[in-house]
Enzyme design. Structure first.
Site, PDB file in Angstrom:
ATOM      1  N   HIS A  71       0.838  -1.201   0.000  1.00 48.74           N
ATOM      2  CA  HIS A  71       0.000   0.000   0.000  1.00 48.74           C
ATOM      3  C   HIS A  71       0.870   1.247   0.000  1.00 48.74           C
ATOM      4  CE1 HIS A  71      -2.788   3.024   2.052  1.00 48.74           C
ATOM      5  NE2 HIS A  71      -3.297   2.788   0.860  1.00 48.74           N
ATOM      6  N   HIS A  72       0.616   2.121  -0.948  1.00 42.68           N
ATOM      7  CA  HIS A  72       1.301   3.411  -1.019  1.00 42.68           C
ATOM      8  C   HIS A  72       0.281   4.528  -0.986  1.00 42.68           C
ATOM      9  CE1 HIS A  72       5.042   1.614  -3.264  1.00 42.68           C
ATOM     10  NE2 HIS A  72       5.057   1.380  -1.970  1.00 42.68           N
ATOM     11  N   GLU A  73       0.004   5.067   0.181  1.00 42.19           N
ATOM     12  CA  GLU A  73      -0.812   6.283   0.247  1.00 42.19           C
ATOM     13  C   GLU A  73       0.150   7.454   0.053  1.00 42.19           C
ATOM     14  OE1 GLU A  73      -4.221   7.285   0.564  1.00 42.19           O
ATOM     15  OE2 GLU A  73      -3.074   9.047   0.013  1.00 42.19           O
ATOM     16  N   GLU A 127     -10.257   2.518  -8.117  1.00 44.53           N
ATOM     17  CA  GLU A 127     -11.501   2.919  -7.460  1.00 44.53           C
ATOM     18  C   GLU A 127     -12.189   3.920  -8.406  1.00 44.53           C
ATOM     19  OE1 GLU A 127     -11.017   5.471  -4.108  1.00 44.53           O
ATOM     20  OE2 GLU A 127     -12.376   4.299  -2.885  1.00 44.53           O
ATOM     21  N   GLU A 164     -16.038   2.213   0.916  1.00 45.32           N
ATOM     22  CA  GLU A 164     -15.442   2.853   2.097  1.00 45.32           C
ATOM     23  C   GLU A 164     -16.310   3.983   2.652  1.00 45.32           C
ATOM     24  OE1 GLU A 164     -11.807   4.011   0.220  1.00 45.32           O
ATOM     25  OE2 GLU A 164     -12.443   6.088   0.094  1.00 45.32           O
ATOM     26  N   GLU A 186      -8.349   6.969  -5.708  1.00 43.06           N
ATOM     27  CA  GLU A 186      -8.259   8.370  -6.148  1.00 43.06           C
ATOM     28  C   GLU A 186      -7.446   8.436  -7.455  1.00 43.06           C
ATOM     29  OE1 GLU A 186      -9.036   7.489  -2.379  1.00 43.06           O
ATOM     30  OE2 GLU A 186      -6.900   7.721  -2.704  1.00 43.06           O
TER      31      GLU A 186
END
Ligand code: NOJ
Length: 703
Positions: A395-397, A495, A501, A477
């Site tokens: 996961h890379h936010e 998404e 969510e 996003e």
């Protein structure tokens, strides 16, 4: 991607009523496109049989060096051909995709330069794009306006989300006349965005339109590469105009070596079900480069240390006594996911940079993508996963901090490679309009839109780098899907709409789920993250208090959550809820375990836009079929006819359905499971509760 039939190319005849008007028909002769140069202005119009789709609409591009390709043009050459082949996507909704169209290329000249417009007419829609070849005397191809129009009728209604607004594509859908697309209308009827005053009134694509003459159309784009994202701005009297997201200096598209615009596409359907059955976007994309091997890309299913942060709110992304991504918890999830045959486990909050105020202004502490927090041991966990056939989903936010991410991109991908990670979920939360920081060569900061050329190019960079390291990307996003997964199969999902969510920390309401198939899903696979089983009494006020928020509900039913695995196509599909919630309903969980993610056929069994839809899909690796049906807030009774099944086979069907007592609001988790034998001769009645749905697993009986 394999070509499986001989390509048929031929010069076709196009009809020219007089020199400057040329028409082109679809292979089945039902759709007719007419190009006409009216007093030097390029225009097009479209008909479907005797129904008007698009009235005469202008076209063209305007450049900042005053080169104008929208008027005073002459027609110098036309070429046409027809094309018919089939190809096999690496994964998808259909095993074989037919690509059959007629093409017209018109070359137009102003006093010095040339622009070509490519038109393609398919049986299910039309497309066109602008090509400005590199030519002597021109050293900048910076576009300041695209003049494309879609001239509809004021009586045509659109299902739309606002563009140029703070939360990207993550909005509920408005339904209004095409003329009413505006922040004012949206604020009055859906959600208040009136304070979001940057930018203009426009809608994102895909934009779905129900025409007054009962046709359904979807306007979108295909192959969005090195260009700015297209939005549609109303201009009164049913007219929509293209508005491209500008750079911070106002230029829409920057180029030094010619222009090859994305395809502007109009899918055309006689009813809402036909709309869901098109491959036009993928057909307008390219195969992978010949030397690229993507056979390593595998669809799959994953679970995640995720809903407990975003949904149940019992854990944190950041280090705390409730930190979700800790070794022992991750190992428990791996055990559960492995026992039930999953492929991956997403872990969020494993890296440095998370803290309670991380979200959502683009100014947070920059994330570090190559260092883990103390209680997450990537080596231990990836080895543990490997023993159990579970690979971690990285996961890379980024928080929308692009430069920070790009600086670390290759090292971060190398780290994942080292630990056998195959899929990465990326994220770009930055909930402010025009707030993506771009730092130029001199160190000056500019603020860009999330969907302009700067970001389009960023997403492209990520996907190409990911391919180099054999990694699949699932973007949250994201930039909208325009079919790039054909050329880059590792761009496996995204998404790009209000997903599940929002039901965790807010609500989508009960009617959003039936809007998505007719809107967002027309662009491609969605990482909606279905499969919530605990639909009420699931959310804590805070991770510390552990007091249940009685008001929080997921506006769905358990049977509908199963249906979504069939209705919402995604080659990487998540089972989003917590193991402890699945443990309570292991009989229903069987469906999530069994449902495939790669299909050979798709049949839309029934639909009414925004109200209900039922889709049947055939597993790519067996003769089994899966059916999912969902409804809005209204209960429904359907008769499902099994004539789509192979008529020489017998099947055992397992039915997962709502009961007559189920209701999305008061009683969402009541369901029943029944079995019976079926053949293609049969049909069955099925009840969908208010806000509910159903799922069938139809397995071939082998003798
Ligand atoms: C928003 C994403 O959609 C969600 O899935 C993710 O958990 C958060 N951002 C944090 O990255």
């Amino acid at each position: 991607m394999k070509k499986i039939l001989i390509i048929l190319l031929s010069i076709i005849s196009v009809s020219c009523s007089y020199n400057n008007s040329i028409s082109l028909e679809s292979p089945n002769n039902e759709i007719k496109l007419n190009f006409e140069l009216v007093d030097g202005v390029p225009t097009y119009s479209v008909n479907n049989k005797n129904k008007k789709v698009i009235n005469l609409s202008k076209m063209g591009l305007l450049f900042n060096n005053k080169i104008d390709f929208s008027k005073n043009l002459t027609l110098s050459e036309t070429k046409s051909r027809s094309f018919n082949n089939s190809w096999k996507p690496l994964y998808g909704e259909e095993e074989i995709i037919s690509n059959n169209y007629n093409e017209l290329i018109v070359s137009l000249n102003n006093d010095k330069y040339q622009m070509d417009i490519f038109f393609r007419v398919y049986n299910d829609g039309i497309a066109f794009k602008y090509v400005i070849p590199e030519q002597g005397g021109l050293n900048s191809y910076d576009i300041i306006d695209e003049m494309t129009e879609f001239n509809l009728s004021s009586k045509d209604s659109a299902l739309w989300v606002p563009a140029f607004s703070y939360r990207r594509y993550e909005f509920l859908y408005a339904n209004s006349s095409v003329d009413d697309i505006s922040k004012k209308y949206y604020s009055k009827n859906v959600e208040d965005i009136s304070y979001d005053t940057l930018g203009i009134d426009a809608a994102h694509t895909p934009l779905t339109i129900k025409k007054d003459n009962d046709l359904y159309i979807s306007i979108h784009e295909a192959n969005l590469v090195d260009y700015s994202s297209m939005t549609l701005k109303p201009n009164g009297n049913g007219k929509l105009e293209v508005e491209l997201y500008p750079w911070s200096d106002g230029i829409k598209v920057k180029s030094t070596n010619g222009i090859n615009s994305p395809w502007r596409t109009i899918q055309i359907a006689n009813n809402s079900s036909e709309l869901l059955n098109s491959n036009i976007i993928l057909n307008l994309n390219d195969d992978p480069d010949e030397n690229e091997d993507f056979s390593w890309v595998k669809p799959g299913k994953y679970m995640g240390v995720w809903w407990e942060m975003i949904g149940t709110n019992e854990s944190t992304w950041w280090p705390s006594k409730n930190h979700g991504a800790n070794n022992s918890k991750v190992m428990n999830y791996i055990d559960f996911a492995s026992k039930h045959g999953f492929d991956g486990l997403l872990v969020e909050g494993w890296n440095k940079g998370w803290y309670p105020q991380w979200c959502c202004s683009g100014n947070g502490i920059p994330f570090i993508f190559t260092e883990t927090v103390d209680d997450f041991n990537i080596e231990l966990l990836s080895n543990y996963g490997k023993e159990k056939n579970i690979s971690l989903v990285g996961h890379h936010e980024t928080g929308g901090q692009i430069q920070n991410y790009e600086n670390q991109l290759e090292d971060a991908f190398k780290l994942y490679n080292k630990y056998g990670i195959k899929n990465i979920k990326t994220g770009y939360v930055n909930d402010v309009s025009k707030n993506i920081k771009r730092i130029d060569e001199k160190g000056n900061i500019h603020k860009e839109w999330h969907h302009g050329q700067y970001m389009v190019n960023h997403f492209q960079k990520v996907i190409e780098m990911a391919a180099k390291y054999k990694l699949n990307i699932i973007t949250h996003e994201p930039i909208k899907d325009t079919g790039l997964r054909r050329k880059y199969p590792n761009y496996i999902s995204r998404e790009g709409a209000k997903g599940q969510e929002f039901n965790g920390f807010w609500t989508n309401g009960v009617n959003h789920a039936t809007d998505l198939p007719f809107t967002r899903m027309l662009s491609g696979p969605m990482d909606y993250t279905p499969g919530i089983f605990q639909l009420n009494n699931f959310r804590y006020d805070s991770p510390d208090s552990k007091i249940i928020d009685k008001g929080a509900i997921v506006p769905s039913t358990l049977a509908k959550e199963l249906a979504l695995y069939v209705v919402y196509y995604s080659p990487m599909q998540m089972a989003a809820d917590l193991p402890k919630h699945y443990e309570k309903h292991l009989d229903a969980f069987e469906f999530i375990k069994n449902v495939p993610v790669d299909w050979s056929e798709r049949v839309i069994l029934n639909s009414s836009m925004s109200e209900y839809v039922t889709i049947a899909r055939k597993d790519k690796n067996s003769n089994n079929w899966y059916v999912g049906g969902i409804t809005d807030e209204k209960e429904r009774n359907f008769v499902i006819d099994f004539s789509f099944l192979d008529n020489d086979k017998e099947y055992k069907m397992t039915i997962y359905s709502d009961t007559y007592n189920t209701h999305w609001k008061d009683n969402p988790m009541e369901y029943e499971i029944k079995s019976k034998a079926v053949t293609s001769e049969d049909n069955t009645n099925i009840y969908l509760a208010p806000g509910g749905g159903f799922a069938f697993e139809i397995k071939e009986i082998t003798k």
